[in-house]
Design an enzyme around this catalytic site. Structure first.
Site, PDB file in Angstrom:
ATOM      1  N   SER A 131       9.408   7.876  55.159  1.00  0.00           N
ATOM      2  CA  SER A 131       8.020   8.300  55.314  1.00  0.00           C
ATOM      3  C   SER A 131       7.421   7.747  56.595  1.00  0.00           C
ATOM      4  O   SER A 131       7.828   6.695  57.075  1.00  0.00           O
ATOM      5  CB  SER A 131       7.178   7.843  54.126  1.00  0.00           C
ATOM      6  OG  SER A 131       5.837   8.234  54.333  1.00  0.00           O
ATOM      7  N   LYS A 185      10.214   8.031  46.569  1.00  0.00           N
ATOM      8  CA  LYS A 185       9.583   8.780  47.669  1.00  0.00           C
ATOM      9  C   LYS A 185       8.726   9.922  47.098  1.00  0.00           C
ATOM     10  O   LYS A 185       7.634  10.214  47.602  1.00  0.00           O
ATOM     11  CB  LYS A 185      10.654   9.335  48.624  1.00  0.00           C
ATOM     12  CG  LYS A 185      10.120  10.290  49.694  1.00  0.00           C
ATOM     13  CD  LYS A 185       9.258   9.582  50.690  1.00  0.00           C
ATOM     14  CE  LYS A 185       8.451  10.392  51.677  1.00  0.00           C
ATOM     15  NZ  LYS A 185       8.797  11.678  52.120  1.00  0.00           N
ATOM     16  N   HIS A 188       5.602   8.399  45.871  1.00  0.00           N
ATOM     17  CA  HIS A 188       4.819   8.075  47.072  1.00  0.00           C
ATOM     18  C   HIS A 188       4.045   9.317  47.541  1.00  0.00           C
ATOM     19  O   HIS A 188       2.853   9.261  47.810  1.00  0.00           O
ATOM     20  CB  HIS A 188       5.755   7.572  48.181  1.00  0.00           C
ATOM     21  CG  HIS A 188       5.164   7.633  49.561  1.00  0.00           C
ATOM     22  ND1 HIS A 188       5.080   8.816  50.271  1.00  0.00           N
ATOM     23  CD2 HIS A 188       4.610   6.685  50.345  1.00  0.00           C
ATOM     24  CE1 HIS A 188       4.493   8.586  51.436  1.00  0.00           C
ATOM     25  NE2 HIS A 188       4.199   7.299  51.504  1.00  0.00           N
ATOM     26  N   ASN A 189       4.737  10.449  47.622  1.00  0.00           N
ATOM     27  CA  ASN A 189       4.079  11.667  48.093  1.00  0.00           C
ATOM     28  C   ASN A 189       2.995  12.118  47.116  1.00  0.00           C
ATOM     29  O   ASN A 189       1.942  12.597  47.525  1.00  0.00           O
ATOM     30  CB  ASN A 189       5.101  12.791  48.291  1.00  0.00           C
ATOM     31  CG  ASN A 189       5.896  12.607  49.564  1.00  0.00           C
ATOM     32  OD1 ASN A 189       6.059  11.492  50.047  1.00  0.00           O
ATOM     33  ND2 ASN A 189       6.397  13.694  50.113  1.00  0.00           N
ATOM     34  N   GLU A 192       0.102  10.035  47.709  1.00  0.00           N
ATOM     35  CA  GLU A 192      -0.515  10.496  48.965  1.00  0.00           C
ATOM     36  C   GLU A 192      -1.445  11.692  48.676  1.00  0.00           C
ATOM     37  O   GLU A 192      -2.568  11.744  49.181  1.00  0.00           O
ATOM     38  CB  GLU A 192       0.628  10.893  49.909  1.00  0.00           C
ATOM     39  CG  GLU A 192       0.218  11.399  51.256  1.00  0.00           C
ATOM     40  CD  GLU A 192       1.465  11.829  52.054  1.00  0.00           C
ATOM     41  OE1 GLU A 192       2.440  11.055  52.146  1.00  0.00           O
ATOM     42  OE2 GLU A 192       1.466  12.963  52.555  1.00  0.00           O
TER      43      GLU A 192
HETATM   44  P1  NBP Z   1      13.343  20.235  59.312  1.00  0.00           P
HETATM   45  O1  NBP Z   1      13.024  19.994  57.886  1.00  0.00           O
HETATM   46  O2  NBP Z   1      12.585  21.273  60.046  1.00  0.00           O
HETATM   47  O3  NBP Z   1      14.908  20.552  59.401  1.00  0.00           O
HETATM   48  C1  NBP Z   1      15.486  20.833  60.654  1.00  0.00           C
HETATM   49  C2  NBP Z   1      16.957  20.502  60.619  1.00  0.00           C
HETATM   50  O4  NBP Z   1      17.582  21.153  59.504  1.00  0.00           O
HETATM   51  C3  NBP Z   1      17.636  21.008  61.872  1.00  0.00           C
HETATM   52  O5  NBP Z   1      18.653  20.115  62.204  1.00  0.00           O
HETATM   53  C4  NBP Z   1      18.201  22.344  61.411  1.00  0.00           C
HETATM   54  O6  NBP Z   1      19.299  22.757  62.154  1.00  0.00           O
HETATM   55  C5  NBP Z   1      18.639  21.978  60.018  1.00  0.00           C
HETATM   56  N1  NBP Z   1      18.852  23.157  59.154  1.00  0.00           N
HETATM   57  C6  NBP Z   1      17.995  24.093  58.722  1.00  0.00           C
HETATM   58 BR1  NBP Z   1      16.205  24.180  59.152  1.00  0.00          BR
HETATM   59  N2  NBP Z   1      18.543  25.003  57.947  1.00  0.00           N
HETATM   60  C7  NBP Z   1      19.831  24.649  57.880  1.00  0.00           C
HETATM   61  C8  NBP Z   1      20.938  25.204  57.220  1.00  0.00           C
HETATM   62  N3  NBP Z   1      20.830  26.282  56.455  1.00  0.00           N
HETATM   63  N4  NBP Z   1      22.128  24.580  57.345  1.00  0.00           N
HETATM   64  C9  NBP Z   1      22.236  23.474  58.093  1.00  0.00           C
HETATM   65  N5  NBP Z   1      21.217  22.905  58.774  1.00  0.00           N
HETATM   66  C10 NBP Z   1      20.030  23.477  58.643  1.00  0.00           C
HETATM   67  O7  NBP Z   1      13.290  18.874  60.166  1.00  0.00           O
HETATM   68  P2  NBP Z   1      12.384  17.585  60.046  1.00  0.00           P
HETATM   69  O8  NBP Z   1      10.933  17.949  60.011  1.00  0.00           O
HETATM   70  O9  NBP Z   1      12.885  16.686  61.121  1.00  0.00           O
HETATM   71  O10 NBP Z   1      12.768  16.964  58.649  1.00  0.00           O
HETATM   72  C11 NBP Z   1      14.077  16.553  58.306  1.00  0.00           C
HETATM   73  C12 NBP Z   1      14.066  16.115  56.850  1.00  0.00           C
HETATM   74  O11 NBP Z   1      13.166  14.986  56.726  1.00  0.00           O
HETATM   75  C13 NBP Z   1      13.533  17.168  55.893  1.00  0.00           C
HETATM   76  O12 NBP Z   1      14.181  17.062  54.661  1.00  0.00           O
HETATM   77  C14 NBP Z   1      12.079  16.814  55.751  1.00  0.00           C
HETATM   78  O13 NBP Z   1      11.544  17.265  54.522  1.00  0.00           O
HETATM   79  C15 NBP Z   1      12.148  15.288  55.792  1.00  0.00           C
HETATM   80  N6  NBP Z   1      10.916  14.635  56.255  1.00  0.00           N
HETATM   81  C16 NBP Z   1      10.152  15.179  57.218  1.00  0.00           C
HETATM   82  C17 NBP Z   1       9.001  14.530  57.631  1.00  0.00           C
HETATM   83  C18 NBP Z   1       8.139  15.108  58.731  1.00  0.00           C
HETATM   84  O14 NBP Z   1       7.048  14.561  58.968  1.00  0.00           O
HETATM   85  N7  NBP Z   1       8.574  16.153  59.417  1.00  0.00           N
HETATM   86  C19 NBP Z   1       8.638  13.309  57.065  1.00  0.00           C
HETATM   87  C20 NBP Z   1       9.480  12.748  56.090  1.00  0.00           C
HETATM   88  C21 NBP Z   1      10.615  13.412  55.693  1.00  0.00           C
HETATM   89  P3  NBP Z   1      19.106  23.812  63.367  1.00  0.00           P
HETATM   90  O15 NBP Z   1      18.563  23.012  64.498  1.00  0.00           O
HETATM   91  O16 NBP Z   1      20.465  24.317  63.594  1.00  0.00           O
HETATM   92  O17 NBP Z   1      18.145  24.868  62.885  1.00  0.00           O
END
Ligand code: NBP
Length: 491
Positions: A131, A185, A188-189, A192
């Site tokens: 988080s 987690k 936590h959400n 939130e």
């Molecule tokens: P995203 O949740 O947007 O995921 C992007 C990644 O997933 C890229 O590497 C993408 O590859 C890959 N991906 C996707 Br989309 N579809 C796919 C598929 N079918 N097969 C394989 N790879 C795939 O990225 P993020 O916002 O960095 O979050 C990453 C994780 O962390 C998520 O689970 C998210 O819920 C969690 N999270 C996010 C936050 C936040 O603030 N963003 C906070 C806490 C936790 P590609 O580049 O080839 O499309």
């Protein structure tokens, strides 16, 4: 081939993955990076990763070959099928004792399943809540790892180095078994969601009852951020209230469409609370409030057809604000008490040994719900890790007692003014219900028995020949029904 140099591998070069890699590299670890769309690996290496201890991999095989044993691989990809797909691809390149860490927002039943499946193959699975968003990932997130305990000694140093620090302590510790990290987690959400809803209700009351300007409200939040409510969400609310649209220098907030989005983790918490029979009412109301906000067209129609009172007049603005602060504080205490009640029940239900003081500490810094208040919760659980309820700890008992009159007065004004405050009111109703030795469920049981022969038990001391001690009793309430009762079961 020379010995591998990668300390940890990371798959998923979106916002979270890239920032976590840069964070780990800053802490002296060598990270091997891979992404499904391989072009992003080159972009990253030529951009922000340039000159840092980051190795790009063009295939899963290359990623695995570059890692020291046991291999440690973090997945930061979209939750759901992509996680299973990457695990499948990784398995042929791993050895027994290697560690797969899912750092995405996975639902805990999926993590339980992955833990079991990988355990059979000798691979140690860790599901870790992460988080703090982009900023947290880069500079120190809150990390909530759980899963195979044998993995912890191998990842502890990396995890605790890159995590946020609170009073010098890392906001990361081992949560518990199987899917416990993702469970914590999820809660936590949910919390939130509750904190955000409470803040929104305070804003609505100041705006519609107190008739405050955005600048005045910003000043109130600025002041609150120096007291018991000191937290990230209060701080950003202050900034949002002060923010003006540069085109006309008026508050930007008032130009945002009032329909809330959600990605599901609050809903998961509420559903799990219902499944476990725990009254986590505040998170439930926070989720439903987002749902109500989302039916904007219907609300617009209703606003023209349904009537309500005019807001009450506020004569003493300072008293109004002070009461509101107490309402927010007391409701927040209830929300966290409910959250820990849920965690306690989950530990029983799923057979997890959970680390309550560590959970509070992990939320103390780095994450969205970080606050001074979580320091008090950490201390309470450190004093007594098996504390039955947060409300029983002297600090919170005193705090909620002192906040009560402001809390009740605020809700009274909101109800009299026709302003919805579902989170404030559900918190107070929970408090009054929880402290009631007797609730009207006697009547409810009588109704159930009347229409469905569902039977009831008798209060101790009230037994007689008709109402026998220890028995489930069915009464023929009308003289017309039979004497056959329904079977009992928990739904
Ligand atoms: P995203 O949740 O947007 O995921 C992007 C990644 O997933 C890229 O590497 C993408 O590859 C890959 N991906 C996707 Br989309 N579809 C796919 C598929 N079918 N097969 C394989 N790879 C795939 O990225 P993020 O916002 O960095 O979050 C990453 C994780 O962390 C998520 O689970 C998210 O819920 C969690 N999270 C996010 C936050 C936040 O603030 N963003 C906070 C806490 C936790 P590609 O580049 O080839 O499309």
């Amino acid at each position: 081939m020379s010995a591998p140099t990668g300390d940890i591998g990371l798959i998923g070069l979106a916002v979270m993955g890239q920032n976590l890699i840069l964070n780990a590299a800053d802490h002296g670890f060598t990270v091997v990076a891979y992404n499904r769309t391989v072009a992003k690996v080159d972009e990253f290496l030529e951009g922000e990763a340039k000159g840092k201890s980051i190795i790009g991999a063009k295939s899963i095989e290359e990623l695995c070959k570059n890692l020291k044993r046991p291999r440690r691989i973090i997945l930061l990809v979209k939750a759901g099928k992509p996680v299973d797909a990457f695990i499948e691809q990784l398995l042929p390149h791993l050895e027994k004792g290697d560690i797969i860490i899912d750092g995405g927002n996975s639902h805990f039943p999926d993590s339980n399943r992955r833990f079991e499946e990988l355990n059979k193959q000798g691979i140690l699975f860790v599901g870790s809540g992460v988080s703090g968003g982009e900023e947290g990932a880069r500079n120190g997130p809150s990390l909530m790892p759980g899963g195979h305990p044998d993995a912890w000694p191998h990842i502890k140093e990396i995890f605790q180095s890159i995590a946020a620090k609170s009073d010098g302590e890392p906001c990361c510790d081992w949560v518990g078994d199987a899917g416990a990290g993702h469970y914590v987690k999820m809660v936590h959400n949910g919390i939130e969601y509750g904190d955000m809803q409470l803040i929104c209700e305070a804003y609505d009351l100041m705006k519609r009852v107190g008739k405050f300007t955005n600048k005045e409200m910003g000043d109130v939040f600025a002041k609150w951020n120096k007291g018991v409510l000191d937290s990230f969400l209060i701080e950003i609310t202050r900034d949002i209230l002060y923010f003006n649209d540069p085109t006309d220098n008026t508050p930007l907030l008032e130009k945002i469409l009032d329909t809330a989005g959600q990605k599901g983790t609050g809903k998961w918490t509420a559903i799990n609370a219902l499944d476990l029979g725990m009254p986590v009412t505040l998170i439930g109301e926070a989720v439903f409030s987002r749902c109500l906000s989302a039916i904007k067209d219907e609300r617009t129609t209703a606003s023209k057809k349904l009537t309500g009172p005019e807001p009450v007049a506020i004569t003493d603005k300072q008293q109004f604000v002070d009461d509101l602060e107490q309402a927010l504080y007391a409701s927040k205490i209830i929300s966290y008490a409910q959250g820990f009640m849920l965690i306690r029940e989950a530990a029983k239900e799923y057979g997890w040994k959970l680390n309550n003081p560590a959970i509070a500490l992990m939320w103390r810094g780095g994450c969205i719900i970080r606050s001074v208040f979580l320091g008090e919760i950490t201390s309470a659980f450190r004093e007594n890790p098996d504390l039955e309820n947060l409300l029983f700890h002297p600090f919170f008992n005193k705090a909620i007692t002192e906040a009560q009159s402001g809390w009740r007065s605020t809700i009274g004004k909101a109800v009299a003014s026709g302003i919805p405050v579902p989170a404030f009111t559900t918190a107070l109703s929970f408090y009054d219900g929880y402290r009631s030795e007797v609730l009207p469920a006697n009547l409810l049981q009588a109704q159930r028995d009347y229409f469905g022969a569902h039977t009831f038990q008798v209060l101790p001391g009230k037994e007689n020949d008709f109402l026998k001690k220890g028995e489930w009793i069915h009464v023929n309430w009308t003289g017309r029904g039979g004497n056959v009762s329904a079977s009992t079961y928990d739904a």
